[in-house]
Design a protein around this motif. Structure first.
Motif, PDB file in Angstrom:
ATOM      1  N   GLY A  65       0.809  -1.210   0.000  1.00 18.02           N
ATOM      2  CA  GLY A  65       0.000   0.000   0.000  1.00 18.02           C
ATOM      3  C   GLY A  65       0.845   1.262   0.000  1.00 18.02           C
ATOM      4  O   GLY A  65       2.066   1.224   0.208  1.00 18.02           O
ATOM      5  N   LYS A  66       0.188   2.392  -0.233  1.00 16.49           N
ATOM      6  CA  LYS A  66       0.873   3.676  -0.252  1.00 16.49           C
ATOM      7  C   LYS A  66       0.906   4.291   1.150  1.00 16.49           C
ATOM      8  O   LYS A  66       0.097   3.934   2.012  1.00 16.49           O
ATOM      9  N   LYS A  67       1.815   5.235   1.315  1.00 16.67           N
ATOM     10  CA  LYS A  67       1.975   5.869   2.623  1.00 16.67           C
ATOM     11  C   LYS A  67       2.328   7.342   2.416  1.00 16.67           C
ATOM     12  O   LYS A  67       3.117   7.682   1.527  1.00 16.67           O
ATOM     13  N   LYS A  68       1.719   8.179   3.212  1.00 11.99           N
ATOM     14  CA  LYS A  68       2.071   9.594   3.139  1.00 11.99           C
ATOM     15  C   LYS A  68       3.497   9.794   3.652  1.00 11.99           C
ATOM     16  O   LYS A  68       3.909   9.162   4.631  1.00 11.99           O
ATOM     17  N   LEU A  69       4.206  10.679   2.978  1.00  9.19           N
ATOM     18  CA  LEU A  69       5.575  10.955   3.411  1.00  9.19           C
ATOM     19  C   LEU A  69       5.596  11.521   4.825  1.00  9.19           C
ATOM     20  O   LEU A  69       6.507  11.234   5.608  1.00  9.19           O
ATOM     21  N   SER A  70       4.616  12.344   5.149  1.00  8.78           N
ATOM     22  CA  SER A  70       4.565  12.921   6.491  1.00  8.78           C
ATOM     23  C   SER A  70       4.457  11.821   7.551  1.00  8.78           C
ATOM     24  O   SER A  70       5.073  11.913   8.614  1.00  8.78           O
ATOM     25  N   LYS A  71       3.690  10.752   7.246  1.00  7.84           N
ATOM     26  CA  LYS A  71       3.563   9.618   8.178  1.00  7.84           C
ATOM     27  C   LYS A  71       4.872   8.826   8.235  1.00  7.84           C
ATOM     28  O   LYS A  71       5.307   8.393   9.311  1.00  7.84           O
ATOM     29  N   PHE A  72       5.501   8.655   7.080  1.00  7.42           N
ATOM     30  CA  PHE A  72       6.786   7.956   7.034  1.00  7.42           C
ATOM     31  C   PHE A  72       7.826   8.697   7.877  1.00  7.42           C
ATOM     32  O   PHE A  72       8.556   8.087   8.661  1.00  7.42           O
ATOM     33  N   PHE A  73       7.871  10.016   7.710  1.00  8.74           N
ATOM     34  CA  PHE A  73       8.820  10.810   8.480  1.00  8.74           C
ATOM     35  C   PHE A  73       8.569  10.671   9.982  1.00  8.74           C
ATOM     36  O   PHE A  73       9.501  10.577  10.777  1.00  8.74           O
ATOM     37  N   LYS A  74       7.312  10.674  10.352  1.00  3.31           N
ATOM     38  CA  LYS A  74       6.966  10.554  11.771  1.00  3.31           C
ATOM     39  C   LYS A  74       7.373   9.189  12.314  1.00  3.31           C
ATOM     40  O   LYS A  74       7.952   9.087  13.405  1.00  3.31           O
ATOM     41  N   ASP A  75       7.081   8.143  11.557  1.00  3.33           N
ATOM     42  CA  ASP A  75       7.427   6.783  11.997  1.00  3.33           C
ATOM     43  C   ASP A  75       8.934   6.596  12.102  1.00  3.33           C
ATOM     44  O   ASP A  75       9.427   5.862  12.965  1.00  3.33           O
ATOM     45  N   GLU A  76       9.655   7.250  11.196  1.00  8.06           N
ATOM     46  CA  GLU A  76      11.112   7.128  11.200  1.00  8.06           C
ATOM     47  C   GLU A  76      11.779   8.119  12.157  1.00  8.06           C
ATOM     48  O   GLU A  76      12.999   8.221  12.209  1.00  8.06           O
ATOM     49  N   LYS A  77      10.923   8.880  12.874  1.00  8.84           N
ATOM     50  CA  LYS A  77      11.412   9.856  13.846  1.00  8.84           C
ATOM     51  C   LYS A  77      12.315  10.911  13.203  1.00  8.84           C
ATOM     52  O   LYS A  77      13.360  11.296  13.738  1.00  8.84           O
ATOM     53  N   TYR A  78      11.894  11.407  12.043  1.00  9.70           N
ATOM     54  CA  TYR A  78      12.615  12.480  11.386  1.00  9.70           C
ATOM     55  C   TYR A  78      12.455  13.769  12.190  1.00  9.70           C
ATOM     56  O   TYR A  78      11.357  14.102  12.621  1.00  9.70           O
ATOM     57  N   SER A  79      13.535  14.480  12.359  1.00 13.78           N
ATOM     58  CA  SER A  79      13.454  15.808  12.961  1.00 13.78           C
ATOM     59  C   SER A  79      13.022  16.808  11.895  1.00 13.78           C
ATOM     60  O   SER A  79      12.967  16.487  10.701  1.00 13.78           O
TER      61      SER A  79
END
Length: 436
Positions: free
Chosen positions: A378-392
């Motif tokens: 499935g697809k994923k929003k980049l904003s969600k990916f960043f949050k899951d990966e703990k991007y600052s």
């Protein structure tokens, strides 16, 4: 005073010798004495006068007086009129702050346009004492308690070794003419209150107040020198300067009980002023930030990241042609066809070239961006990916996307998109390498 002034220039301000100087002249006693001293020593100078239009006809008379005086001396003069009140209302700043900003911006323009080497102002020892008291009552570090510096960049203040009384005596002995600024008599401004009400009492208590102040400044300068040595030594072990940002290691910093003093010295040049917020950042959650006019200080796990504010970051766009094998800006990447898939690393992806639409693009992420992370259906929003990966905030702002027809092929160096992945059926495998 002339002899002392000449010796001071020769001994301490020797770099002014033979230089082209611009004198800031209001028409008051201090600046007129400065003009007279420079003229008697045959220095190469011109006069700059600001008419802030704050005292009606009196301001215009000051302008006319300075203009006439410069003409009599046959020295060049520059005059600028400012609607200071309008600027203050527009910028929502005090008259004093706006006047200072306008004055020095204009001075630096003159310096650049007419090849002046330095700007000379007529601040003296009493002015420096007043600045010390103002900073003391507001709360200040050592820098603010050292009064007015003798030099800031191209601005030099050669009269700081003289008192107001020295200047008045010289003006009287040499029949120097000047204009009296009526605003100096009012207690409307903080500096005037100190000048008229506080400092006379201090001088009554200690007739050698100015001499004592000079000694205090000397001791503070020596203390500051020791502090600078310590600050610079620790900087080498705690702070790492990257190409586009600075990293402060909190674990190493917090080993020192006076860590706040070090932070102050490192960050003050970047315009930070809310020091409570800065110090609170050390215990804050990752992602918290403090802003100055020009920079962002960001808590990112166990470090602080300092970087300039970036504008229009989402508008950066770079094109990559079909036959292009190397990219140097904004990232170093290379493209080549290979016969098989190997070296599965974070900085390398293998894609099916037939699925790409050229030219490819490199861009920053935007709200609403989606992709299909490799290994997922499935697809994923980049904003969600960043949050899951703990991007600052820093990580997100500096992420680059490799795109085909605006579809994300790769979050460069992090995660590829499943839709473009080379498989066993791929006939033309394109290897893309990112040089971190």
């Amino acid at each position: 005073m002339l002899s002392k002034f000449q010796n001071h220039l020769k001994t301490n301000l020797y770099f002014l010798k033979g230089k082209k100087l611009l004198l800031a002249v209001s028409g008051g006693i201090d600046s007129m004495v400065l003009v007279n001293l420079c003229h008697q020593l045959n220095l190469d100078f011109a006069v700059a006068h600001c008419n802030f239009q704050l005292r009606g006809e009196e301001s215009n008379e000051d302008e006319a007086f300075v203009k006439s005086y410069a003409a009599n001396l046959q020295v060049p003069i520059f005059i600028e009129q400012f609607d200071t009140k309008a600027f203050a209302e527009q910028q929502k700043l005090s008259i004093q702050v706006v006047a200072r900003n306008l004055r020095y911006e204009w001075f630096y323009t003159l310096l650049a346009n007419h090849n002046f080497d330095y700007i000379l102002t007529a601040h003296h020892l009493d002015d420096s004492l007043e600045t010390f008291l103002i900073n003391f009552t507001r709360g200040s570090g050592i820098e603010g308690l050292m009064g007015i510096p003798e030099q800031n960049d191209k601005i030099v203040r050669p009269l700081l070794v003289f008192s107001r009384n020295d200047i008045e005596v010289f003006a009287q002995d040499n029949k120097v003419e000047w204009r009296q600024d009526s605003s100096n008599a009012t207690d409307k401004y903080w500096r005037n209150k100190l000048r008229h009400d506080v400092i006379p009492i201090l001088k009554e208590l200690n007739p050698s107040l100015l001499a004592s102040f000079e000694n205090t400044v000397l001791h503070l300068k020596q203390t500051q020198s020791l502090a600078d040595d310590a600050v610079n030594r620790l900087y080498q072990t705690v702070v790492n300067e990257e190409e586009h940002h600075t990293v402060i290691d909190l674990k190493k910093l917090l080993q020192h009980t006076n860590y706040k003093a070090y932070l102050y010295q490192w960050l003050q040049p970047y315009g930070f002023s809310d020091w409570t917020a800065v110090y609170d950042l050390l215990e804050a959650q990752s992602g918290k930030q403090v802003l100055s006019e020009s920079h962002i200080l960001l808590k990112n796990r166990k470090v602080l990241l300092l970087f300039p504010k970036q504008t229009k970051i989402s508008e950066e766009l770079y094109w990559i042609a079909k036959d292009q094998t190397d990219v140097k800006v904004p990232l170093k990447m290379n493209f080549c066809n290979v016969s098989d898939i190997s070296n599965q690393m974070s900085n390398v992806i293998f894609v099916d070239e037939a699925l790409l639409q050229f030219p490819l693009t490199l861009r920053r992420w935007q709200e609403g961006d989606v992709f299909q992370p490799s290994g997922m259906t499935g697809k994923k929003k980049l904003s969600k990916f960043f949050k899951d990966e703990k991007y600052s905030l820093w990580d997100k702002a500096n992420a680059w996307l490799l795109c085909s027809d605006n579809k994300i092929v790769w979050i460069v160096g992090k995660r590829a998109d499943e839709r473009f992945k080379a498989t066993a059926n791929t006939t033309k495998i394109l290897k893309i390498n990112f040089e971190a």
